[in-house]
Design an enzyme around this catalytic site. Structure first.
Site, PDB file in Angstrom:
ATOM      1  N   ASN A   1       0.871  -1.175   0.000  1.00 39.87           N
ATOM      2  CA  ASN A   1       0.000   0.000   0.000  1.00 39.87           C
ATOM      3  C   ASN A   1       0.910   1.227   0.000  1.00 39.87           C
ATOM      4  O   ASN A   1       1.501   1.565   1.015  1.00 39.87           O
ATOM      5  CB  ASN A   1      -0.880  -0.036   1.266  1.00 39.87           C
ATOM      6  CG  ASN A   1      -1.698   1.225   1.443  1.00 39.87           C
ATOM      7  OD1 ASN A   1      -1.757   2.080   0.556  1.00 39.87           O
ATOM      8  ND2 ASN A   1      -2.340   1.333   2.606  1.00 39.87           N
ATOM      9  N   TRP A   2       0.994   1.849  -1.160  1.00 39.40           N
ATOM     10  CA  TRP A   2       1.937   2.979  -1.286  1.00 39.40           C
ATOM     11  C   TRP A   2       1.412   4.238  -0.603  1.00 39.40           C
ATOM     12  O   TRP A   2       2.140   5.223  -0.483  1.00 39.40           O
ATOM     13  CB  TRP A   2       2.207   3.271  -2.763  1.00 39.40           C
ATOM     14  CG  TRP A   2       3.005   2.216  -3.483  1.00 39.40           C
ATOM     15  CD1 TRP A   2       3.430   1.005  -2.994  1.00 39.40           C
ATOM     16  CD2 TRP A   2       3.483   2.283  -4.835  1.00 39.40           C
ATOM     17  NE1 TRP A   2       4.124   0.317  -3.949  1.00 39.40           N
ATOM     18  CE2 TRP A   2       4.177   1.076  -5.097  1.00 39.40           C
ATOM     19  CE3 TRP A   2       3.391   3.224  -5.856  1.00 39.40           C
ATOM     20  CZ2 TRP A   2       4.778   0.795  -6.325  1.00 39.40           C
ATOM     21  CZ3 TRP A   2       3.978   2.951  -7.089  1.00 39.40           C
ATOM     22  CH2 TRP A   2       4.665   1.758  -7.313  1.00 39.40           C
TER      23      TRP A   2
ATOM     24  N   HIS B   1      -9.325   1.022   5.493  1.00 45.18           N
ATOM     25  CA  HIS B   1      -8.021   1.199   6.127  1.00 45.18           C
ATOM     26  C   HIS B   1      -8.168   2.149   7.318  1.00 45.18           C
ATOM     27  O   HIS B   1      -8.943   3.106   7.257  1.00 45.18           O
ATOM     28  CB  HIS B   1      -7.016   1.767   5.117  1.00 45.18           C
ATOM     29  CG  HIS B   1      -5.614   1.742   5.637  1.00 45.18           C
ATOM     30  ND1 HIS B   1      -5.140   2.678   6.535  1.00 45.18           N
ATOM     31  CD2 HIS B   1      -4.599   0.878   5.422  1.00 45.18           C
ATOM     32  CE1 HIS B   1      -3.887   2.387   6.832  1.00 45.18           C
ATOM     33  NE2 HIS B   1      -3.532   1.298   6.163  1.00 45.18           N
TER      34      HIS B   1
ATOM     35  N   GLY C   1       2.923  -1.086   4.302  1.00 50.24           N
ATOM     36  CA  GLY C   1       2.963   0.322   3.955  1.00 50.24           C
ATOM     37  C   GLY C   1       4.390   0.744   3.647  1.00 50.24           C
ATOM     38  O   GLY C   1       4.887   0.567   2.530  1.00 50.24           O
ATOM     39  N   GLY C   2       5.083   1.275   4.641  1.00 49.66           N
ATOM     40  CA  GLY C   2       6.411   1.852   4.446  1.00 49.66           C
ATOM     41  C   GLY C   2       7.392   0.954   3.705  1.00 49.66           C
ATOM     42  O   GLY C   2       8.086   1.405   2.781  1.00 49.66           O
TER      43      GLY C   2
HETATM   44  P1  PGA Z   1       3.141   0.182   7.680  1.00 51.83           P
HETATM   45  O1  PGA Z   1       1.642   0.383   7.140  1.00 51.83           O
HETATM   46  O2  PGA Z   1       3.645  -1.080   7.060  1.00 51.83           O
HETATM   47  O3  PGA Z   1       3.875   1.401   7.215  1.00 51.83           O
HETATM   48  O4  PGA Z   1       3.049   0.081   9.161  1.00 51.83           O
HETATM   49  C1  PGA Z   1       0.778  -0.699   7.044  1.00 51.83           C
HETATM   50  C2  PGA Z   1      -0.547  -0.290   6.502  1.00 51.83           C
HETATM   51  O5  PGA Z   1      -1.013   0.814   6.821  1.00 51.83           O
HETATM   52  O6  PGA Z   1      -1.155  -1.038   5.730  1.00 51.83           O
END
Ligand code: PGA
Length: 243
Positions: free
Chosen positions: A11-12, A97, A226-227
């Site tokens: 998830n960018w 989300h 995410g990150g």
């Molecule tokens: P993160 O985000 O890996 O940066 O903690 C996860 C997400 O929000 O799906």
């Protein structure tokens, strides 16, 4: 994860401009030529869906949206329908989300309507649930997630059009993660409430260092990242840890 193929989704969020996003997508497509046991999915921001889709074409890496509106079309300035995502080449969409639940005020009812919209358009809905830190500390995590599931999941769910993502709000972007035992407990509780064979991803600070332990548990069918999805080597390493 018997009968449930692993899925690693990136998830960018609101990151990447055109040149960087296309370069990352090409790098992922290149990596995906190597053997991997899981399905890979990339969810770029809406501005890059078409370009990333072109870069991923033929790679087997799936394309998804980060959100959709419940209506198929209409006077909803700034919104994107599930049908538009499908038209742009998406096969999946993330709904509910926590960043949308908490910063955009989305309710379980909204998430339910968006899930139905995803199905109407022929998309797989990745429905996110998860408790806040205070809710976990108060011992209410299981009840909170059970209530989110009851409110967010429409009737008629099947394993081929639904993916669940357990994302504790306090673990997203913080570097904190629940213990694997806590993740497994939550996934088992979710699994009791969804159709057999439905995949459950864990999300929240997954990185190449912790992925192997989290993903080794039989209750965890993949990850929503995410990150770490913004760097090809990290995304790929997590994919390699899955399945
Ligand atoms: P993160 O985000 O890996 O940066 O903690 C996860 C997400 O929000 O799906």
């Amino acid at each position: 994860m018997p009968d449930r193929k692993g899925l690693v989704a990136g998830n960018w969020k609101m990151n990447m401009r055109r040149a960087d996003g296309i370069a990352l997508a090409h790098a992922i497509a290149e990596r995906a030529k190597e053997p991997h046991a899981c399905e890979l999915l990339v969810c770029p921001p809406a501005t890059l869906i078409a370009a990333v889709g072109e870069a991923l074409a033929g790679s087997g890496v799936a394309l998804g949206g980060q959100d959709c509106h419940a209506a198929p079309a209409g006077a909803f300035t700034g919104c994107i329908s599930a049908e538009m995502l499908k038209d742009a080449g998406c096969s999946h969409v993330i709904v509910g989300h926590s960043e949308r639940r908490h910063t955009c005020g989305e309710t379980d009812t909204d998430v339910r309507a968006k899930t139905l919209a995803a199905w109407r358009a022929g998309l797989v809905a990745i429905v996110c649930v998860g408790e806040t830190r205070l809710e976990r500390e108060a011992g209410g995590a299981l009840a909170v997630v059970a209530a989110q599931l009851a409110g967010s999941l429409p009737d008629g769910a099947t394993a081929d059009k639904l993916v669940l993502a357990y994302e504790p709000v306090w673990a997203i972007g913080t570097g904190l993660t629940p213990t694997t035992a806590d993740i497994a407990e939550m996934h088992a509780a979710i699994r009791a409430r969804i159709p057999a064979g439905t995949r459950i991803l864990y999300g929240g600070s997954v990185n190449p260092k912790n992925a192997a332990e989290i993903l080794a548990h039989g209750e965890v069918d993949g990850a929503l990242i995410g990150g770490a999805s913004l760097k090809v080597e990290d995304f790929w390493a997590i994919g390699q840890a899955c399945g």
